[in-house]
Design a protein around this motif. Structure first.
Motif, PDB file in Angstrom:
ATOM      1  N   LEU A  66      15.914   2.932  -5.097  1.00  0.00           N
ATOM      2  CA  LEU A  66      17.189   3.761  -5.214  1.00  0.00           C
ATOM      3  C   LEU A  66      18.195   3.428  -4.045  1.00  0.00           C
ATOM      4  O   LEU A  66      19.341   3.715  -4.310  1.00  0.00           O
ATOM      5  N   ARG A  69      20.214   0.973  -5.969  1.00  0.00           N
ATOM      6  CA  ARG A  69      20.895   1.355  -6.903  1.00  0.00           C
ATOM      7  C   ARG A  69      22.164   2.122  -6.118  1.00  0.00           C
ATOM      8  O   ARG A  69      23.455   2.094  -6.767  1.00  0.00           O
ATOM      9  N   LYS A  72      24.550  -0.473  -5.055  1.00  0.00           N
ATOM     10  CA  LYS A  72      25.351  -0.979  -6.009  1.00  0.00           C
ATOM     11  C   LYS A  72      26.385  -0.091  -6.884  1.00  0.00           C
ATOM     12  O   LYS A  72      27.692  -0.569  -7.033  1.00  0.00           O
ATOM     13  N   LEU A  73      26.050   1.203  -6.778  1.00  0.00           N
ATOM     14  CA  LEU A  73      27.126   2.179  -7.425  1.00  0.00           C
ATOM     15  C   LEU A  73      28.140   2.415  -6.202  1.00  0.00           C
ATOM     16  O   LEU A  73      29.418   2.398  -6.927  1.00  0.00           O
TER      17      LEU A  73
END
Length: 95
Positions: A66, A69, A72-73
């Motif tokens: 998480l 992620r 990356k976002l």
């Protein structure tokens, strides 16, 4: 609580020791005392510990995924901030 097997072993030893004597009341009292003592100690079995250790390992894996992620976002949403962060990490790594 302590392992059921250990409790049974202790109980069996006490039973063997007292079996020949008329002291069955003593055996009951000792068992009761031991059971009471173990329950107040707030112990967990090895099995309970191992299960929780596995849960924690899986939770750590999910957290790592998480975090990746989210990073990356964030990089996709705020490319300038991501580039600045990379420069900052690179300069700290070379110092």
């Amino acid at each position: 609580m302590l392992s059921q097997k250990l409790f049974e072993e202790i109980s069996n030893k006490i039973s063997e020791t007292i079996a020949a004597s008329p002291a069955k009341d003593v055996e009951k009292n000792i068992k009761s005392l031991m059971s009471s003592t173990f329950s107040r100690m707030d112990l967990v079995t090895r099995e309970e510990f191992d299960v929780q250790q596995e849960v924690l390992a899986r939770t750590r894996e999910k957290l790592t995924l998480l975090e990746a992620r989210v990073a990356k976002l964030e990089a996709a949403l705020f490319p300038e901030a991501a580039a600045e962060q990379e420069r900052s990490e690179a300069s700290q790594g070379h110092s």
